[in-house]
Design an enzyme around this catalytic site. Sequence first.
Site, PDB file in Angstrom:
ATOM      1  N   ASP A  17       0.981   2.819   3.705  1.00 15.60           N
ATOM      2  CA  ASP A  17       0.125   3.885   3.183  1.00 15.60           C
ATOM      3  C   ASP A  17       0.975   5.138   2.904  1.00 15.60           C
ATOM      4  O   ASP A  17       0.546   6.268   3.139  1.00 15.60           O
ATOM      5  CB  ASP A  17      -1.020   4.200   4.150  1.00 15.60           C
ATOM      6  N   HIS A  42       1.566   5.182  -2.215  1.00 17.32           N
ATOM      7  CA  HIS A  42       1.098   6.150  -3.218  1.00 17.32           C
ATOM      8  C   HIS A  42       2.321   6.750  -3.901  1.00 17.32           C
ATOM      9  O   HIS A  42       3.090   7.461  -3.264  1.00 17.32           O
ATOM     10  CB  HIS A  42       0.278   7.256  -2.549  1.00 17.32           C
ATOM     11  N   HIS A  96       0.822  -1.212   0.000  1.00 18.56           N
ATOM     12  CA  HIS A  96       0.000   0.000   0.000  1.00 18.56           C
ATOM     13  C   HIS A  96       0.856   1.263   0.000  1.00 18.56           C
ATOM     14  O   HIS A  96       1.230   1.774   1.045  1.00 18.56           O
ATOM     15  CB  HIS A  96      -0.914  -0.015   1.241  1.00 18.56           C
ATOM     16  N   HIS A 126     -11.099   0.873   1.380  1.00 19.68           N
ATOM     17  CA  HIS A 126     -10.739   1.980   2.276  1.00 19.68           C
ATOM     18  C   HIS A 126     -12.027   2.251   3.047  1.00 19.68           C
ATOM     19  O   HIS A 126     -12.963   2.830   2.499  1.00 19.68           O
ATOM     20  CB  HIS A 126     -10.310   3.185   1.426  1.00 19.68           C
ATOM     21  N   ARG A 183       1.983   8.506  -6.796  1.00 13.81           N
ATOM     22  CA  ARG A 183       1.508   9.798  -7.324  1.00 13.81           C
ATOM     23  C   ARG A 183       1.667  10.001  -8.822  1.00 13.81           C
ATOM     24  O   ARG A 183       1.380  11.099  -9.315  1.00 13.81           O
ATOM     25  CB  ARG A 183       2.204  10.970  -6.611  1.00 13.81           C
ATOM     26  N   ASP A 240      -8.837   3.098  -3.113  1.00 13.56           N
ATOM     27  CA  ASP A 240      -8.175   3.711  -1.959  1.00 13.56           C
ATOM     28  C   ASP A 240      -8.117   5.231  -1.999  1.00 13.56           C
ATOM     29  O   ASP A 240      -7.837   5.838  -3.033  1.00 13.56           O
ATOM     30  CB  ASP A 240      -6.755   3.177  -1.787  1.00 13.56           C
TER      31      ASP A 240
END
Lengths: 309, 427
Positions: free
Chosen positions: B307, B64, B62, B180, B66, B153
């Site tokens: 995360d 990010h 998990h 989520h 971007r 998510d």
Amino acid sequence: MTNQSALSKPYLLEASDLTKEDVFRIFAQAQFYMDDYEKGKKYDDLKGLTVALAFFEPSTRTKLSFELAAKRLSADTFSFQASSSSLTKGESLIDTLRTIEAMGVHIYVVRHGNSGAAKFLQENTSGVVVNAGDGKHEHPTQAILDAFTIYRHFSKFEGLRVTIIGDILHSRVARSNIIMLKTLGAEVRLCSPGTLLPRHKNIWEVEYIDNVDDAVEWSDVLLVLRLQHERMKSGIIPSVREFSKYYGVTLEHFSRKPEMILLHPGPVNYGIELEYEVSSYPNCLIETQVTHGVFTRMALLALLARKYK
Amino acid sequence: MNIYFEKIRIINPYQEIDAQFDLWIKNGRIMHLSPDSAKTDEDTRIVNAESLVCSPGLFDMHVHFREPGFEHKETTLTGAESAANGGFTGVVCMPNTEPAIDNVPVCEYIANRAKGNLVDVFIAGAITMGRKGERISPMLELLESGVVYFTDDGTCITKSEVMRRAFDYAATKDILLAQHCEEHSLTDNFAMDESALSYKLGLKGYPTVAEEIIVSRDIRLAEYCGNRRIHFSHVSSAGSVELIRTAKSKGLRVSCEVTPHHFTLPNSLLDSYDPNLKMNPPLRSDQDINAAIEGLKDGTIDCIATDHAPHSLHEKEVEYEKAPYGVVGLETSLGLSLTYLYHKKVLSLREIIEKMSVNPRRLLQMDDIVFDIGSEANITIFGLDEEWLVNKSNFKSKSLNTPFVGMKLKGKPVFTFNNGLVHESEL
């Protein structure tokens, strides 16, 4: 003259920054200005200092009150409101602060729509920040002037019973008042519709009263809060009519207990939280609060400004 | 770089190994693996490894990264460097990009950007188009182009009918869906955990019940749709852990993850109004932290995932209420897990490796990582007792939004090997 501020903390961000001794020091200074003041008189406490009135959220009373207080102490002041400032052009708060700071400012009086904004600014400046209301967090100078008004009327706090009525959940005035009045030794209770109360009832260790009649019976002071228009529209209360029927304060309440005093931070929504007739009741001290606001703010600014002497 | 580790503790749950060996990695492959020593060559650096541990490469399901859309926060490249620096050899990046990962070209774009990297960057696809929670995405096509699981998510799929469709559609390939969990009507514009402190600070609260309502609903829906696989991302409340524990005991195919910040930091820190403490879900109470620790211990919580949510300084250096949600985590995850879970005797080293490598890989049906002579090295080497201060100038991530700066941690990544490459951690 000393380099130290005469208060425990060199700023005022929330009510808990002030000890009981601090508050009485402010009261004494405010009382001095009140007794000494004559038309047009100026004091030198802030001479040579620049006060920025940084109002990122619209305000009339608080801004005027601070401006007058600073000017009576011979400060140089300048002010800006959100609508006219570059914030509407997308400039960040920290950038605005750096810009103002570069112009040489000593004291920032800050009103901002976000909780914690005053603290954020204090962490990023060597100047003195005075919180003039930050979001739903606190409005400590309102609490000072409210406490001063109560004290001038009763000459004590110990054993005094104050009920705060209205939208506790979203009120910075309520937060600052609860903390300050408890510090000073008053007993505080809250009265509010269920949807405008915090879920965690023990935050401030105060009792709750579930109707205005009981509040009147118990209290020496009613502090009635303004119901914001936002709340009326959001559906958090069923209707303005229902709110005013069950949580509105009327002249009848005071006729039952004429010695009780009434405070309201203003501006009042007459016909909603307060019946209009209440305004002519002798112990309705709303205008006195406004007068006290200027003197207590003068006192606060003067004490904080000692840092620069 | 070829490295010979003398007397390293090798733990590989895939092979039931936990013993001291000499390990030689040459040209990205395991050249020597034995309790006995080998004669090395001139191109090999020799490391006295008595204080080091060798495990299968860590995996974070998990993160990010971007890209595309928010390259000023992180890119696939900087994200992967950050992962390698934190000891990870594999990650799964989330689909809340712009455009969202709901179509094949975006998948291919990311896969292309990740090519040739030490870190394997896998992709999670969106369950619904544009992550709007309305129409399900072309999951079969996305699956074929390499997506390893699906999630919206950043946003919860609150419409039950849409989630039911997703379960039904995913059924034919037994696809893993992740949620989520956030009933948005209860959390709109929240700033922190709903608590005595949130009222005191005048900040809008996110009540834990808003997470639990969705956990509970999805457990029921997944069961109703034929015991479908559902993974709960970043669980943060004691109630969620309890719901998942009960569901597992009934034999339902549920799994979940917790982030290091949720098992280390309490909501009481928020009185600083520090935007680096603002994330979604928010930091919770001590009671919730204890439930996360219990859940890690008894196996209710399968994975530790960061995360990792990068945001630029100018985005975070604002009024707390205006700051975006998220903290970076890849470079502190291992240190925090070792400090708070291993050194505090919550989990064994093997259990930590399971939660940070084996379990997420198994959930995503990836190959076992096996240490044999000649096999390609997918390996994380870390120091167990080394104490260090988190210093963001050593971070590889493009963003530095972390509340852990200055914190003293015990245990840190040292080397990461994968895809024939090696990275020596600069933390």
